[in-house]
Write a protein that holds these residues in place. Structure first.
Motif, PDB file in Angstrom:
ATOM      1  N   PHE A 122       0.834  -1.204   0.000  1.00  0.00           N
ATOM      2  CA  PHE A 122       0.000   0.000   0.000  1.00  0.00           C
ATOM      3  C   PHE A 122       0.873   1.260   0.000  1.00  0.00           C
ATOM      4  CE2 PHE A 122      -2.218   3.400   2.255  1.00  0.00           C
ATOM      5  CZ  PHE A 122      -3.429   3.450   1.571  1.00  0.00           C
ATOM      6  N   LEU A 123       1.911   1.246   0.840  1.00  0.00           N
ATOM      7  CA  LEU A 123       2.785   2.414   0.931  1.00  0.00           C
ATOM      8  C   LEU A 123       3.561   2.635  -0.367  1.00  0.00           C
ATOM      9  CD1 LEU A 123       3.945   4.696   2.665  1.00  0.00           C
ATOM     10  CD2 LEU A 123       5.695   3.091   3.475  1.00  0.00           C
ATOM     11  N   LEU A 124       4.020   1.552  -1.006  1.00  0.00           N
ATOM     12  CA  LEU A 124       4.798   1.684  -2.234  1.00  0.00           C
ATOM     13  C   LEU A 124       4.018   2.427  -3.313  1.00  0.00           C
ATOM     14  CD1 LEU A 124       7.227   1.097  -4.045  1.00  0.00           C
ATOM     15  CD2 LEU A 124       6.187  -1.130  -4.582  1.00  0.00           C
ATOM     16  N   LYS A 125       2.749   2.060  -3.476  1.00  0.00           N
ATOM     17  CA  LYS A 125       1.927   2.699  -4.509  1.00  0.00           C
ATOM     18  C   LYS A 125       1.862   4.210  -4.303  1.00  0.00           C
ATOM     19  CE  LYS A 125      -2.486   2.037  -4.219  1.00  0.00           C
ATOM     20  NZ  LYS A 125      -3.839   1.411  -4.286  1.00  0.00           N
ATOM     21  N   HIS A 126       1.715   4.650  -3.066  1.00  0.00           N
ATOM     22  CA  HIS A 126       1.574   6.076  -2.788  1.00  0.00           C
ATOM     23  C   HIS A 126       2.925   6.801  -2.784  1.00  0.00           C
ATOM     24  CE1 HIS A 126      -2.746   6.084  -2.007  1.00  0.00           C
ATOM     25  NE2 HIS A 126      -2.567   4.884  -1.459  1.00  0.00           N
ATOM     26  N   VAL A 127       3.982   6.110  -2.364  1.00  0.00           N
ATOM     27  CA  VAL A 127       5.315   6.721  -2.402  1.00  0.00           C
ATOM     28  C   VAL A 127       5.738   6.958  -3.849  1.00  0.00           C
ATOM     29  CG1 VAL A 127       7.768   6.288  -1.983  1.00  0.00           C
ATOM     30  CG2 VAL A 127       6.105   5.896  -0.162  1.00  0.00           C
ATOM     31  N   GLN A 128       5.502   5.981  -4.720  1.00  0.00           N
ATOM     32  CA  GLN A 128       5.840   6.151  -6.137  1.00  0.00           C
ATOM     33  C   GLN A 128       5.082   7.335  -6.736  1.00  0.00           C
ATOM     34  OE1 GLN A 128       4.831   2.142  -7.372  1.00  0.00           O
ATOM     35  NE2 GLN A 128       6.990   1.635  -7.754  1.00  0.00           N
ATOM     36  N   ALA A 129       3.789   7.406  -6.445  1.00  0.00           N
ATOM     37  CA  ALA A 129       2.986   8.522  -6.963  1.00  0.00           C
ATOM     38  C   ALA A 129       3.471   9.853  -6.393  1.00  0.00           C
ATOM     39  CB  ALA A 129       1.515   8.305  -6.626  1.00  0.00           C
ATOM     40  N   GLY A 130       3.864   9.836  -5.127  1.00  0.00           N
ATOM     41  CA  GLY A 130       4.341  11.066  -4.493  1.00  0.00           C
ATOM     42  C   GLY A 130       5.623  11.583  -5.121  1.00  0.00           C
ATOM     43  N   PHE A 131       6.571  10.680  -5.391  1.00  0.00           N
ATOM     44  CA  PHE A 131       7.823  11.115  -6.014  1.00  0.00           C
ATOM     45  C   PHE A 131       7.597  11.589  -7.452  1.00  0.00           C
ATOM     46  CE2 PHE A 131      10.207   8.767  -2.639  1.00  0.00           C
ATOM     47  CZ  PHE A 131      11.014   9.824  -2.258  1.00  0.00           C
ATOM     48  N   VAL A 132       6.648  10.978  -8.150  1.00  0.00           N
ATOM     49  CA  VAL A 132       6.312  11.450  -9.503  1.00  0.00           C
ATOM     50  C   VAL A 132       5.781  12.881  -9.434  1.00  0.00           C
ATOM     51  CG1 VAL A 132       4.700  11.170 -11.428  1.00  0.00           C
ATOM     52  CG2 VAL A 132       5.913   9.180 -10.522  1.00  0.00           C
ATOM     53  N   GLN A 133       4.906  13.153  -8.467  1.00  0.00           N
ATOM     54  CA  GLN A 133       4.348  14.502  -8.320  1.00  0.00           C
ATOM     55  C   GLN A 133       5.427  15.517  -7.947  1.00  0.00           C
ATOM     56  OE1 GLN A 133       1.120  13.952  -5.481  1.00  0.00           O
ATOM     57  NE2 GLN A 133      -0.368  13.998  -7.151  1.00  0.00           N
ATOM     58  N   ILE A 134       6.338  15.113  -7.079  1.00  0.00           N
ATOM     59  CA  ILE A 134       7.433  16.013  -6.699  1.00  0.00           C
ATOM     60  C   ILE A 134       8.283  16.358  -7.917  1.00  0.00           C
ATOM     61  CG2 ILE A 134       9.599  16.161  -5.403  1.00  0.00           C
ATOM     62  CD1 ILE A 134       8.211  14.508  -3.192  1.00  0.00           C
ATOM     63  N   GLN A 135       8.619  15.338  -8.729  1.00  0.00           N
ATOM     64  CA  GLN A 135       9.435  15.580  -9.915  1.00  0.00           C
ATOM     65  C   GLN A 135       8.703  16.464 -10.919  1.00  0.00           C
ATOM     66  OE1 GLN A 135      12.762  14.580 -10.268  1.00  0.00           O
ATOM     67  NE2 GLN A 135      12.536  16.153 -11.853  1.00  0.00           N
ATOM     68  N   GLN A 136       7.399  16.243 -11.072  1.00  0.00           N
ATOM     69  CA  GLN A 136       6.612  17.078 -11.984  1.00  0.00           C
ATOM     70  C   GLN A 136       6.601  18.530 -11.522  1.00  0.00           C
ATOM     71  OE1 GLN A 136       2.850  15.004 -11.950  1.00  0.00           O
ATOM     72  NE2 GLN A 136       3.371  13.745 -13.742  1.00  0.00           N
ATOM     73  N   ALA A 137       6.484  18.733 -10.215  1.00  0.00           N
ATOM     74  CA  ALA A 137       6.490  20.096  -9.674  1.00  0.00           C
ATOM     75  C   ALA A 137       7.835  20.774  -9.915  1.00  0.00           C
ATOM     76  CB  ALA A 137       6.170  20.067  -8.180  1.00  0.00           C
ATOM     77  N   ILE A 138       8.924  20.026  -9.702  1.00  0.00           N
ATOM     78  CA  ILE A 138      10.263  20.580  -9.921  1.00  0.00           C
ATOM     79  C   ILE A 138      10.471  20.899 -11.397  1.00  0.00           C
ATOM     80  CG2 ILE A 138      12.730  20.027  -9.875  1.00  0.00           C
ATOM     81  CD1 ILE A 138      12.154  18.433  -7.289  1.00  0.00           C
ATOM     82  N   ASP A 139      10.032  19.989 -12.284  1.00  0.00           N
ATOM     83  CA  ASP A 139      10.160  20.222 -13.726  1.00  0.00           C
ATOM     84  C   ASP A 139       9.399  21.478 -14.137  1.00  0.00           C
ATOM     85  OD1 ASP A 139      11.689  17.957 -13.925  1.00  0.00           O
ATOM     86  OD2 ASP A 139      10.060  16.684 -14.670  1.00  0.00           O
ATOM     87  N   HIS A 140       8.211  21.657 -13.568  1.00  0.00           N
ATOM     88  CA  HIS A 140       7.404  22.840 -13.889  1.00  0.00           C
ATOM     89  C   HIS A 140       8.114  24.116 -13.449  1.00  0.00           C
ATOM     90  CE1 HIS A 140       3.782  25.317 -14.398  1.00  0.00           C
ATOM     91  NE2 HIS A 140       4.116  25.874 -13.245  1.00  0.00           N
ATOM     92  N   LEU A 141       8.649  24.105 -12.233  1.00  0.00           N
ATOM     93  CA  LEU A 141       9.337  25.290 -11.728  1.00  0.00           C
ATOM     94  C   LEU A 141      10.588  25.598 -12.539  1.00  0.00           C
ATOM     95  CD1 LEU A 141       9.016  24.654  -7.887  1.00  0.00           C
ATOM     96  CD2 LEU A 141       7.793  26.368  -9.240  1.00  0.00           C
ATOM     97  N   GLN A 142      11.326  24.553 -12.912  1.00  0.00           N
ATOM     98  CA  GLN A 142      12.535  24.758 -13.705  1.00  0.00           C
ATOM     99  C   GLN A 142      12.201  25.340 -15.072  1.00  0.00           C
ATOM    100  OE1 GLN A 142      15.742  24.374 -12.957  1.00  0.00           O
ATOM    101  NE2 GLN A 142      15.414  23.650 -10.886  1.00  0.00           N
TER     102      GLN A 142
END
Length: 294
Positions: free
Chosen positions: A67-87
């Motif tokens: 259960f945790l893996l599914k949400h951690v993977q999604a969380g890191f994807v969202q973090i990377q998307q946010a960083i890409d957007h800011l960059q």
């Protein structure tokens, strides 16, 4: 809410859970298996959950771990998307260094046009006659007055220049009397311009002489000489490039076709120049040449 775990621990968990191997995950994270195991243990203690079942030759995820893996993977994807957007949307600082006259007469008046073309770029203008070190990374583009051929740097011609006699139009209501006209002097100094550019040289080439009774004013800054001639205070020898737009709009007129050979304007940048720098060079050259071809 106080968070008892770190992103490093969650990333370690994700890698171990994806590989189901401490050894492979440790290699991906550049950690020792022992250090990685310690990081996972701290995460389990912080969560008060068992995330892996450790068996003799393998590990498997517990239900809580899956259960945790599914949400951690999604969380890191969202973090990377946010960083890409800011960059992608952050403003780039682009610094142009040039001599004061070019900054005043060309960059500042036309800078709003450049900003409209490149809204994602924040421009900084550094004006100085001093030689700057382009290798420090402080400057993206230099526009210098010289002879080109700068060592270990890329240079390309912006425009050739000459010094011409100019004045306010109302001074030409009558023919110029060269032994009486007020003269405005501007001197670079030999350290900046090795070619001798002054009224004495100009008069000699015309087989004329400056009369001792002529009114004369001396400036060491070309911008001040430009302001003086615009105010109708006399005739000045000025850079044709610097006063090109005043000649075009009629604020100044060229008094004589005779000019004095001068240095030229060059773009200077690092050898590995990027597309933005090349585009800005092209924009500067187009603006200037359109005015010079009046």
């Amino acid at each position: 809410m106080q968070i008892q775990y770190s992103l490093e621990q969650l990333l370690a968990f994700q890698y171990v859970a994806e590989d189901l191997s401490f050894k492979k995950a440790a290699e991906r994270l550049h950690l020792t298996p022992t250090a990685l195991s310690h990081r996972i243990k701290k995460l389990e203690l912080a969560l008060e959950l068992k995330l892996f079942e450790r068996r003799t030759r393998k590990i498997i995820l517990t239900a809580e771990g899956e259960f945790l893996l599914k949400h951690v993977q999604a969380g890191f994807v969202q973090i990377q998307q946010a960083i890409d957007h800011l960059q992608a949307h952050k403003q780039r600082l682009f610094t142009i260094t040039t001599i004061p006259t070019y900054a005043t007469e060309w960059l500042i008046p036309y800078l709003p046009d450049l900003q409209r073309l490149y809204p994602e770029v924040m421009f900084r203008v550094h004006a100085s006659y001093d030689v700057v070190n382009m290798h420090t990374g402080q400057y993206d583009l230099a526009i210098r007055y010289g002879m080109g051929g700068y060592q270990d740097l890329r240079s390309s011609l912006l425009a050739k220049d000459e010094y011409i006699a100019v004045c306010h139009p109302f001074l030409l209501k009558e023919p110029v009397k060269w032994d009486a006209v007020p003269l405005i002097h501007f001197s670079w100094g030999d350290e900046y311009c090795p070619k001798r550019i002054n009224w004495q040289k100009w008069y000699q080439q015309q087989d004329l002489h400056i009369d001792s009774s002529q009114r004369q004013v001396f400036y060491n800054e070309e911008g001040h000489a430009i302001r003086a001639v615009l105010a109708g205070q006399g005739v000045a020898l000025l850079s044709k490039v610097a006063v090109a737009h005043y000649l075009k709009n009629g604020s100044l007129v060229q008094v004589s076709p005779l000019g004095l050979e001068a240095l030229d304007y060059y773009f200077v940048s690092l050898l590995n120049v990027d597309k933005l720098t090349l585009d800005i060079e092209a924009w500067c050259r187009e603006k200037l040449l359109k005015t010079l071809d009046r």
